[in-house]
Design a protein around this motif. Structure first.
Motif, PDB file in Angstrom:
ATOM      1  N   VAL A  89      -0.077  49.956  39.342  1.00 47.80           N
ATOM      2  CA  VAL A  89       0.519  48.880  40.129  1.00 47.80           C
ATOM      3  C   VAL A  89      -0.139  47.581  39.690  1.00 47.80           C
ATOM      4  O   VAL A  89      -1.350  47.527  39.493  1.00 47.80           O
ATOM      5  CB  VAL A  89       0.302  49.120  41.646  1.00 47.80           C
ATOM      6  N   GLU A  90       0.660  46.537  39.541  1.00 48.28           N
ATOM      7  CA  GLU A  90       0.112  45.247  39.134  1.00 48.28           C
ATOM      8  C   GLU A  90       0.674  44.135  40.008  1.00 48.28           C
ATOM      9  O   GLU A  90       1.663  44.332  40.730  1.00 48.28           O
ATOM     10  CB  GLU A  90       0.402  44.979  37.664  1.00 48.28           C
ATOM     11  N   VAL A  91       0.045  42.981  39.945  1.00 48.42           N
ATOM     12  CA  VAL A  91       0.495  41.816  40.694  1.00 48.42           C
ATOM     13  C   VAL A  91       1.612  41.143  39.907  1.00 48.42           C
ATOM     14  O   VAL A  91       1.459  40.863  38.709  1.00 48.42           O
ATOM     15  CB  VAL A  91      -0.673  40.831  40.929  1.00 48.42           C
ATOM     16  N   LEU A  92       2.725  40.886  40.576  1.00 46.53           N
ATOM     17  CA  LEU A  92       3.853  40.207  39.942  1.00 46.53           C
ATOM     18  C   LEU A  92       3.818  38.705  40.159  1.00 46.53           C
ATOM     19  O   LEU A  92       4.133  37.933  39.261  1.00 46.53           O
ATOM     20  CB  LEU A  92       5.178  40.776  40.463  1.00 46.53           C
ATOM     21  N   SER A  93       3.449  38.296  41.384  1.00 43.80           N
ATOM     22  CA  SER A  93       3.400  36.866  41.693  1.00 43.80           C
ATOM     23  C   SER A  93       2.539  36.639  42.926  1.00 43.80           C
ATOM     24  O   SER A  93       2.244  37.573  43.685  1.00 43.80           O
ATOM     25  CB  SER A  93       4.813  36.309  41.936  1.00 43.80           C
ATOM     26  N   VAL A  94       2.152  35.376  43.120  1.00 43.06           N
ATOM     27  CA  VAL A  94       1.381  34.964  44.298  1.00 43.06           C
ATOM     28  C   VAL A  94       2.017  33.678  44.825  1.00 43.06           C
ATOM     29  O   VAL A  94       2.219  32.729  44.070  1.00 43.06           O
ATOM     30  CB  VAL A  94      -0.111  34.719  43.954  1.00 43.06           C
ATOM     31  N   GLU A  95       2.338  33.675  46.112  1.00 41.33           N
ATOM     32  CA  GLU A  95       2.925  32.494  46.758  1.00 41.33           C
ATOM     33  C   GLU A  95       2.018  32.046  47.885  1.00 41.33           C
ATOM     34  O   GLU A  95       1.479  32.872  48.613  1.00 41.33           O
ATOM     35  CB  GLU A  95       4.301  32.823  47.332  1.00 41.33           C
ATOM     36  N   GLU A  96       1.861  30.737  48.057  1.00 40.55           N
ATOM     37  CA  GLU A  96       1.050  30.203  49.157  1.00 40.55           C
ATOM     38  C   GLU A  96       1.938  29.892  50.349  1.00 40.55           C
ATOM     39  O   GLU A  96       3.059  29.412  50.194  1.00 40.55           O
ATOM     40  CB  GLU A  96       0.298  28.957  48.700  1.00 40.55           C
ATOM     41  N   GLU A 113      -9.134  41.142  37.106  1.00 38.20           N
ATOM     42  CA  GLU A 113      -8.425  40.566  35.963  1.00 38.20           C
ATOM     43  C   GLU A 113      -7.076  40.031  36.428  1.00 38.20           C
ATOM     44  O   GLU A 113      -6.522  40.472  37.429  1.00 38.20           O
ATOM     45  CB  GLU A 113      -8.191  41.641  34.900  1.00 38.20           C
ATOM     46  N   GLU A 114      -6.529  39.085  35.665  1.00 33.85           N
ATOM     47  CA  GLU A 114      -5.204  38.561  35.985  1.00 33.85           C
ATOM     48  C   GLU A 114      -4.183  39.698  35.940  1.00 33.85           C
ATOM     49  O   GLU A 114      -4.183  40.514  35.020  1.00 33.85           O
ATOM     50  CB  GLU A 114      -4.811  37.471  34.996  1.00 33.85           C
ATOM     51  N   GLY A 115      -3.359  39.781  36.963  1.00 34.20           N
ATOM     52  CA  GLY A 115      -2.361  40.839  37.053  1.00 34.20           C
ATOM     53  C   GLY A 115      -2.860  42.096  37.745  1.00 34.20           C
ATOM     54  O   GLY A 115      -2.070  42.949  38.119  1.00 34.20           O
ATOM     55  N   GLN A 116      -4.183  42.218  37.897  1.00 34.80           N
ATOM     56  CA  GLN A 116      -4.762  43.388  38.571  1.00 34.80           C
ATOM     57  C   GLN A 116      -4.665  43.201  40.085  1.00 34.80           C
ATOM     58  O   GLN A 116      -4.823  42.090  40.594  1.00 34.80           O
ATOM     59  CB  GLN A 116      -6.224  43.538  38.142  1.00 34.80           C
ATOM     60  N   VAL A 117      -4.430  44.292  40.811  1.00 29.53           N
ATOM     61  CA  VAL A 117      -4.302  44.209  42.266  1.00 29.53           C
ATOM     62  C   VAL A 117      -5.668  43.972  42.910  1.00 29.53           C
ATOM     63  O   VAL A 117      -6.697  44.360  42.353  1.00 29.53           O
ATOM     64  CB  VAL A 117      -3.654  45.480  42.863  1.00 29.53           C
ATOM     65  N   PRO A 118      -5.692  43.345  44.091  1.00 26.54           N
ATOM     66  CA  PRO A 118      -6.961  43.179  44.808  1.00 26.54           C
ATOM     67  C   PRO A 118      -7.607  44.530  45.141  1.00 26.54           C
ATOM     68  O   PRO A 118      -6.931  45.563  45.220  1.00 26.54           O
ATOM     69  CB  PRO A 118      -6.552  42.440  46.088  1.00 26.54           C
ATOM     70  N   PHE A 119      -8.913  44.494  45.373  1.00 26.27           N
ATOM     71  CA  PHE A 119      -9.709  45.679  45.697  1.00 26.27           C
ATOM     72  C   PHE A 119      -9.077  46.489  46.826  1.00 26.27           C
ATOM     73  O   PHE A 119      -8.971  47.704  46.753  1.00 26.27           O
ATOM     74  CB  PHE A 119     -11.127  45.221  46.079  1.00 26.27           C
TER      75      PHE A 119
END
Length: 165
Positions: A96-103, A75-81
């Motif tokens: 713990v959740e995802v705050l942002s993603v940068e390329e 889900e959006e905001g969920q951490v990777p496996f």
């Protein structure tokens, strides 16, 4: 990545794709590997757990998840496996959740990788992801140390025999 290709799955106990990680013989400490099997015996993913803390928990988990693997669906905001596996192994119970993603573009041998740096609410977790040309998602989750671009030079395909029973 041109050197990676799908394998034909002659033995369902091992992955039917190349696993990109660090060679266990090049890494100090303990190494564990886990396979994510499907009901038909195919491999839905492989993760390697590198333990530098002398049995007190892993320092790094590297996952290889092919297209269609249910572990890729978050889900959006969920951490990777792999981050979830790292936190579970360290017995971290706070959410713990995802705050942002940068390329970030990174060179690996002669290939350009578009690495996604995943910033988590737990700042001791470092996480990066990139897609390979064969459709496998590679995720590196690290505890209490940053992931530098030097790490990508250590990644290589591991022999299939490493995952056979």
């Amino acid at each position: 990545m041109s050197f990676l290709r799908r394998r034909s799955a002659a033995v369902p106990a091992g992955p039917d794709f190349d696993v990109l990680a660090m060679d266990p013989s090049d890494w100090p400490g303990n190494l564990g590997a886990g396979l994510l099997p499907a009901t038909d015996g195919s491999c839905q993913g492989v993760f390697l757990r590198y333990d530098l803390f002398g049995g007190r928990g892993p320092a790094m988990i590297i996952g290889n998840l092919p297209e269609g693997s249910p572990a890729r669906e978050v889900e959006e905001g969920q951490v990777p496996f792999e981050v979830a596996q790292l936190l579970a192994a360290l017995e971290m119970e706070e959410p713990v959740e995802v705050l942002s993603v940068e390329e970030d573009p990174v060179m690996h041998e002669d290939n350009l990788l578009i690495v996604r740096r995943v910033r988590c609410s737990e700042d001791r977790v470092s996480c990066v992801q990139f897609d390979r040309s064969d459709g496998v998602l590679v995720t590196i989750a690290c505890w209490d140390r940053p992931i530098s671009n030097d790490l990508y030079a250590l990644l290589k395909p591991l022999p299939a025999e490493l995952f056979q029973q």
